[in-house]
Design a protein around this motif. Structure first.
Motif, PDB file in Angstrom:
ATOM      1  N   GLU A  78      36.933  34.268  29.559  1.00  0.00           N
ATOM      2  CA  GLU A  78      36.957  33.096  30.438  1.00  0.00           C
ATOM      3  C   GLU A  78      36.776  33.523  31.902  1.00  0.00           C
ATOM      4  O   GLU A  78      36.013  32.906  32.648  1.00  0.00           O
ATOM      5  CB  GLU A  78      38.284  32.350  30.265  1.00  0.00           C
ATOM      6  N   SER A  79      37.453  34.585  32.300  1.00  0.00           N
ATOM      7  CA  SER A  79      37.321  35.090  33.665  1.00  0.00           C
ATOM      8  C   SER A  79      35.919  35.645  33.908  1.00  0.00           C
ATOM      9  O   SER A  79      35.358  35.467  34.992  1.00  0.00           O
ATOM     10  CB  SER A  79      38.365  36.173  33.939  1.00  0.00           C
ATOM     11  N   MET A  80      35.360  36.307  32.899  1.00  0.00           N
ATOM     12  CA  MET A  80      34.001  36.849  33.033  1.00  0.00           C
ATOM     13  C   MET A  80      33.002  35.750  33.334  1.00  0.00           C
ATOM     14  O   MET A  80      32.125  35.913  34.169  1.00  0.00           O
ATOM     15  CB  MET A  80      33.569  37.550  31.738  1.00  0.00           C
ATOM     16  N   GLU A  81      33.150  34.616  32.639  1.00  0.00           N
ATOM     17  CA  GLU A  81      32.220  33.500  32.833  1.00  0.00           C
ATOM     18  C   GLU A  81      32.329  32.922  34.237  1.00  0.00           C
ATOM     19  O   GLU A  81      31.348  32.409  34.773  1.00  0.00           O
ATOM     20  CB  GLU A  81      32.488  32.406  31.794  1.00  0.00           C
ATOM     21  N   ARG A  82      33.507  33.009  34.843  1.00  0.00           N
ATOM     22  CA  ARG A  82      33.721  32.491  36.194  1.00  0.00           C
ATOM     23  C   ARG A  82      33.248  33.465  37.272  1.00  0.00           C
ATOM     24  O   ARG A  82      33.066  33.081  38.428  1.00  0.00           O
ATOM     25  CB  ARG A  82      35.213  32.212  36.433  1.00  0.00           C
ATOM     26  N   MET A  83      33.069  34.726  36.920  1.00  0.00           N
ATOM     27  CA  MET A  83      32.768  35.759  37.912  1.00  0.00           C
ATOM     28  C   MET A  83      31.281  35.752  38.264  1.00  0.00           C
ATOM     29  O   MET A  83      30.527  36.625  37.852  1.00  0.00           O
ATOM     30  CB  MET A  83      33.205  37.130  37.403  1.00  0.00           C
ATOM     31  N   VAL A  84      30.887  34.753  39.050  1.00  0.00           N
ATOM     32  CA  VAL A  84      29.479  34.606  39.411  1.00  0.00           C
ATOM     33  C   VAL A  84      29.205  34.994  40.859  1.00  0.00           C
ATOM     34  O   VAL A  84      28.066  35.236  41.235  1.00  0.00           O
ATOM     35  CB  VAL A  84      28.972  33.167  39.160  1.00  0.00           C
ATOM     36  N   TYR A  97      40.145  48.898  39.013  1.00  0.00           N
ATOM     37  CA  TYR A  97      41.443  48.271  39.277  1.00  0.00           C
ATOM     38  C   TYR A  97      42.421  48.384  38.103  1.00  0.00           C
ATOM     39  O   TYR A  97      43.537  47.878  38.183  1.00  0.00           O
ATOM     40  CB  TYR A  97      41.248  46.798  39.653  1.00  0.00           C
ATOM     41  N   ASN A  98      41.972  49.024  37.018  1.00  0.00           N
ATOM     42  CA  ASN A  98      42.804  49.191  35.829  1.00  0.00           C
ATOM     43  C   ASN A  98      43.318  47.845  35.323  1.00  0.00           C
ATOM     44  O   ASN A  98      44.524  47.642  35.136  1.00  0.00           O
ATOM     45  CB  ASN A  98      43.968  50.159  36.100  1.00  0.00           C
ATOM     46  N   ILE A  99      42.377  46.908  35.147  1.00  0.00           N
ATOM     47  CA  ILE A  99      42.705  45.569  34.661  1.00  0.00           C
ATOM     48  C   ILE A  99      41.800  45.231  33.476  1.00  0.00           C
ATOM     49  O   ILE A  99      40.791  45.898  33.251  1.00  0.00           O
ATOM     50  CB  ILE A  99      42.529  44.493  35.759  1.00  0.00           C
ATOM     51  N   MET A 110      36.901  38.351  43.627  1.00  0.00           N
ATOM     52  CA  MET A 110      38.111  38.689  44.392  1.00  0.00           C
ATOM     53  C   MET A 110      39.328  37.927  43.862  1.00  0.00           C
ATOM     54  O   MET A 110      40.410  38.497  43.741  1.00  0.00           O
ATOM     55  CB  MET A 110      37.892  38.376  45.878  1.00  0.00           C
ATOM     56  N   GLU A 111      39.146  36.649  43.541  1.00  0.00           N
ATOM     57  CA  GLU A 111      40.250  35.840  43.020  1.00  0.00           C
ATOM     58  C   GLU A 111      40.733  36.380  41.680  1.00  0.00           C
ATOM     59  O   GLU A 111      41.934  36.466  41.430  1.00  0.00           O
ATOM     60  CB  GLU A 111      39.815  34.374  42.882  1.00  0.00           C
ATOM     61  N   ILE A 112      39.800  36.751  40.822  1.00  0.00           N
ATOM     62  CA  ILE A 112      40.161  37.277  39.503  1.00  0.00           C
ATOM     63  C   ILE A 112      40.886  38.612  39.650  1.00  0.00           C
ATOM     64  O   ILE A 112      41.912  38.852  39.002  1.00  0.00           O
ATOM     65  CB  ILE A 112      38.905  37.393  38.607  1.00  0.00           C
ATOM     66  N   ILE A 113      40.401  39.486  40.526  1.00  0.00           N
ATOM     67  CA  ILE A 113      41.061  40.768  40.758  1.00  0.00           C
ATOM     68  C   ILE A 113      42.484  40.539  41.276  1.00  0.00           C
ATOM     69  O   ILE A 113      43.438  41.133  40.770  1.00  0.00           O
ATOM     70  CB  ILE A 113      40.249  41.635  41.756  1.00  0.00           C
ATOM     71  N   ASP A 114      42.620  39.661  42.277  1.00  0.00           N
ATOM     72  CA  ASP A 114      43.952  39.377  42.832  1.00  0.00           C
ATOM     73  C   ASP A 114      44.907  38.835  41.775  1.00  0.00           C
ATOM     74  O   ASP A 114      46.056  39.246  41.698  1.00  0.00           O
ATOM     75  CB  ASP A 114      43.853  38.367  43.991  1.00  0.00           C
ATOM     76  N   THR A 115      44.417  37.906  40.948  1.00  0.00           N
ATOM     77  CA  THR A 115      45.253  37.327  39.893  1.00  0.00           C
ATOM     78  C   THR A 115      45.694  38.385  38.888  1.00  0.00           C
ATOM     79  O   THR A 115      46.865  38.446  38.518  1.00  0.00           O
ATOM     80  CB  THR A 115      44.465  36.211  39.148  1.00  0.00           C
ATOM     81  N   LYS A 116      44.762  39.240  38.483  1.00  0.00           N
ATOM     82  CA  LYS A 116      45.087  40.279  37.495  1.00  0.00           C
ATOM     83  C   LYS A 116      46.030  41.334  38.053  1.00  0.00           C
ATOM     84  O   LYS A 116      46.829  41.900  37.313  1.00  0.00           O
ATOM     85  CB  LYS A 116      43.804  40.952  36.987  1.00  0.00           C
ATOM     86  N   LEU A 117      45.937  41.599  39.350  1.00  0.00           N
ATOM     87  CA  LEU A 117      46.792  42.626  39.955  1.00  0.00           C
ATOM     88  C   LEU A 117      48.202  42.125  40.277  1.00  0.00           C
ATOM     89  O   LEU A 117      49.120  42.903  40.436  1.00  0.00           O
ATOM     90  CB  LEU A 117      46.147  43.179  41.230  1.00  0.00           C
ATOM     91  N   SER A 118      48.364  40.795  40.337  1.00  0.00           N
ATOM     92  CA  SER A 118      49.685  40.259  40.711  1.00  0.00           C
ATOM     93  C   SER A 118      50.584  40.036  39.515  1.00  0.00           C
ATOM     94  O   SER A 118      50.204  40.147  38.396  1.00  0.00           O
ATOM     95  CB  SER A 118      49.527  38.966  41.503  1.00  0.00           C
TER      96      SER A 118
END
Length: 82
Positions: free
Chosen positions: A62-68, A55-57, A74-82
């Motif tokens: 902090e986001s890594m720790e949440r990515m369980v 996704y080139n992000i 999906m939420e982290i990807i959407d946030t980073k892409l917006s």
């Protein structure tokens, strides 16, 4: 990008790292990477790096720790892409 498309792309990314094919076959937003798919923590880092590349992000610690699970990813990807 719609939710189903993101899930399919995530499945392509995590497929090489899974240890539980049955959980992978029935993957949902609530599927946990470590508990359900049996992805070990070292491979979870690989998954995150693959997501960053796809996704080139940049995913911060902090986001890594949440990515369980799939939903968090999906939420982290959407946030980073917006």
């Amino acid at each position: 990008m719609d939710k189903q498309q993101t899930i399919e792309q995530l499945k392509d990314i995590i497929k090489p790292y899974i240890q539980n094919q049955e959980a992978f076959d029935t993957l949902t937003e609530d599927t946990d990477f470590i508990n359900d798919l049996k992805i070990n923590s070292a491979n979870l880092v690989d998954v995150i790096l693959d997501i960053e590349e796809k996704y080139n992000i940049i995913i911060d610690n902090e986001s890594m720790e949440r990515m369980v699970n799939v939903k968090a990813a999906m939420e982290i990807i959407d946030t980073k892409l917006s």
